[in-house]
Scaffold this active site. Structure first.
Site, PDB file in Angstrom:
ATOM      1  NE  ARG A  43      -3.096   2.587   2.812  1.00  0.00           N
ATOM      2  CZ  ARG A  43      -3.042   3.351   3.898  1.00  0.00           C
ATOM      3  NH1 ARG A  43      -2.510   2.891   5.018  1.00  0.00           N
ATOM      4  NH2 ARG A  43      -3.553   4.565   3.886  1.00  0.00           N
ATOM      5  CG  HIS A 101      -0.762   8.943   3.748  1.00  0.00           C
ATOM      6  ND1 HIS A 101      -0.942   7.604   4.020  1.00  0.00           N
ATOM      7  CD2 HIS A 101      -0.267   9.464   4.879  1.00  0.00           C
ATOM      8  CE1 HIS A 101      -0.552   7.338   5.256  1.00  0.00           C
ATOM      9  NE2 HIS A 101      -0.137   8.454   5.809  1.00  0.00           N
ATOM     10  CD  GLU A 151      -4.012   7.579  10.159  1.00  0.00           C
ATOM     11  OE1 GLU A 151      -3.513   8.646  10.555  1.00  0.00           O
ATOM     12  OE2 GLU A 151      -3.539   6.465  10.442  1.00  0.00           O
ATOM     13  CG  ASN A 153      -4.599   3.290   9.091  1.00  0.00           C
ATOM     14  OD1 ASN A 153      -4.746   2.326   8.332  1.00  0.00           O
ATOM     15  ND2 ASN A 153      -4.152   4.461   8.678  1.00  0.00           N
ATOM     16  CE1 TYR A 187       0.651   2.578  13.653  1.00  0.00           C
ATOM     17  CE2 TYR A 187      -1.396   3.530  12.831  1.00  0.00           C
ATOM     18  CZ  TYR A 187      -0.110   3.063  12.610  1.00  0.00           C
ATOM     19  OH  TYR A 187       0.409   3.086  11.342  1.00  0.00           O
ATOM     20  CD  GLU A 191      -1.166   3.824   8.247  1.00  0.00           C
ATOM     21  OE1 GLU A 191      -0.846   4.224   9.396  1.00  0.00           O
ATOM     22  OE2 GLU A 191      -1.373   4.575   7.291  1.00  0.00           O
TER      23      GLU A 191
HETATM   24  O1  IFM Z   1       3.182   7.479  10.049  1.00  0.00           O
HETATM   25  C1  IFM Z   1       1.807   7.491  10.294  1.00  0.00           C
HETATM   26  C2  IFM Z   1       1.029   7.356   9.012  1.00  0.00           C
HETATM   27  O2  IFM Z   1       1.354   8.348   8.102  1.00  0.00           O
HETATM   28  C3  IFM Z   1      -0.447   7.442   9.287  1.00  0.00           C
HETATM   29  N1  IFM Z   1      -0.842   6.542  10.339  1.00  0.00           N
HETATM   30  C4  IFM Z   1      -0.064   6.514  11.549  1.00  0.00           C
HETATM   31  C5  IFM Z   1       1.409   6.370  11.208  1.00  0.00           C
HETATM   32  C6  IFM Z   1       2.251   6.329  12.505  1.00  0.00           C
HETATM   33  O3  IFM Z   1       2.062   7.499  13.225  1.00  0.00           O
END
Ligand code: IFM
Length: 451
Positions: free
Chosen positions: A78, A122, A167, A294, A296, A353
């Site tokens: 990606r 992005h 995002e 995404n 985290y 992500e």
């Molecule tokens: O690096 C970023 C990415 O550009 C978008 N999502 C989170 C990642 C880590 O912070």
């Protein structure tokens, strides 16, 4: 006891990157300026004054990078297209050299058996459009749709999987409300209007992409989503969590997948709620083929009457495990996936992500022993597998990131890659996590369960 878990046949194993974070070549072959070129040059905005001018030099080293991806056995990659490389002024003339770059990249990926997943936006808005008001200006929506059409026309004969935006929350809130990202504004009205226009431009872009080819494209959007938990069992903290969930998650999920904004969010935002035109919600809710998520971390919310608008803040309870940027909370991905399935029922989901910054480096023998990253990825995959078993249609997973790169306001301080980049020499070294991931892909599963 260790436990082997296998993923469904055909599961898409990939890695992800973004143009500004890896490409460099900021002023080559007709590329225009983006808001990030400008932002990085403002003193104090990015750690150490770092910029994406060179980054991981992927613009020149893309063939070597694709070669490494093939060695790792990646099934998909990606990447994002740089809008100012394609249409330097944001609208109007197209730069053929920009299109040629992605054309060659796509051909190389396909020749190596790697499926390209193309993200159109992005975060690198052409500076010329920012000078005309940026995302709060509705014209940007139409320029984005045109840009989507131009890229789609060139790559749509070979690229099947498309992501309109990455995002929208980060662009709107970090870029226009908190001012921590480009363009660095602190204007709540502009921020929520930006959120709406990003979603609207998604709707237009989906239509534009579907119009460029008779091939059945797979088109979606990527949201950064988080479970939000109250810091305590008090009613005040529970309400704070609900409000944060509204502005982090539901403000994007609801219009995209239900065709309306959540009523409580509209009430909460009051005068800063975006201006909508008739038909906008229908356009935003255009059927998509997949939702990109995404993941985290989670958010722990505490009531704070002094925090503007939302009256809630994120807290970081002691005793939890943290990375350099966030709490490590793998079980949150299961909670999130099952919730999204239950409440929104998207046709399919890709984890577009997931990753962790680790302060790693080369050991004397040339290896990068990033065990912490391996543990993070393993544990998240374990919970994704649980979600699949529970019926959530997750069809693929992309590690953030393929290589170390420019981590926005943190500059090069954060390393997210499964491939190490020596920024002096631009030499690449596959980290232990990269080798571990290659084994996962080969096995189509995790040999060693949760750790
Ligand atoms: O690096 C970023 C990415 O550009 C978008 N999502 C989170 C990642 C880590 O912070």
């Amino acid at each position: 006891m260790s436990q082997t878990v296998y993923f469904p046949d055909g599961f898409v194993w990939g890695t992800a990157t973004a143009a500004y974070q890896i490409e460099g070549a900021w002023d080559e072959n007709g590329r225009g300026l983006s808001v990030w070129d400008t932002f990085c040059r403002q003193p104090g905005k990015v750690r150490h004054g770092d910029t994406g001018d060179v980054a991981a030099d992927h613009y020149h080293r893309w063939r070597e990078d694709v070669g490494l991806m093939a060695e790792l056995g990646l099934k998909a990659y990606r990447f994002s297209v740089s809008w100012p490389r394609i249409i330097p002024a944001g609208s109007g003339s197209v730069n053929p050299a920009g299109l040629d770059f992605y054309d060659r990249l796509v051909d190389e990926l396909l020749a190596r058996g790697i499926e390209p997943f193309v993200t159109l936006f992005h975060w690198d808005l052409p500076q010329v459009l920012q000078d005309r008001g940026g995302w709060p200006n509705r014209d940007t929506v139409y320029h984005f749709a045109e840009y989507a059409r131009v890229v789609g026309q060139r790559l749509g004969d070979r690229v099947t999987c498309w992501i309109t935006h990455n995002e929208p929350f980060v662009v709107a809130i970090l870029g226009y409300f908190l001012g921590e990202h480009a363009p660095g504004l602190q204007d709540p009205v502009a921020a929520f209007q930006t959120g709406h226009h990003l979603l609207l431009s998604h709707g237009y872009a989906v239509e534009a992409l579907r119009g460029v080819t008779d091939r059945p494209l797979q088109v979606g959007i990527t949201l950064n989503l988080r479970p939000v938990h109250p810091a305590s069992d008090t009613e005040a903290d529970r309400q704070a969590a609900r409000r944060l969930d509204g502005v982090l998650n539901r403000i994007f999920l609801d219009p995209l997948l239900r065709g309306r904004y959540p009523a409580d969010v509209q009430t909460l935002l009051g005068p800063v709620f975006p201006v909508l035109e008739p038909g906008d919600l229908t356009r935003i809710a255009v059927p998509i083929d997949f939702l990109g998520i995404n993941y985290y971390s989670r958010t722990v919310a505490r009531h704070d009457p002094d925090y503007p608008l939302i009256q809630a803040v994120q807290t970081h309870p002691e005793g939890n495990e943290y990375s350099q940027m966030w709490e490590i909370y793998p079980e949150g991905i299961y909670e999130l996936l099952t919730r999204v399935r239950e409440e929104y029922d998207p046709a399919r989901i890709y984890i577009t992500e997931n990753g962790i910054p680790v302060p790693d480096g080369l050991d004397f023998d040339g290896r990068v022993r990033d065990e912490r990253r391996i543990r993070y990825l393993r544990n998240h995959l374990f919970h994704i597998h649980r979600a699949i078993e529970a019926g959530v249609p997750v069809e693929g997973y992309f590690v953030w990131s393929f290589s170390d790169n420019f981590e926005w306001a943190y500059g090069y301080d954060m390393r997210f890659g499964i491939v190490y980049v020596d920024y002096e020499t631009q030499q690449r070294t596959v980290k232990d996590s990269g080798r571990w991931y290659a084994e996962v892909i080969l096995r189509n599963g995790l040999a060693d369960g949760l750790q």
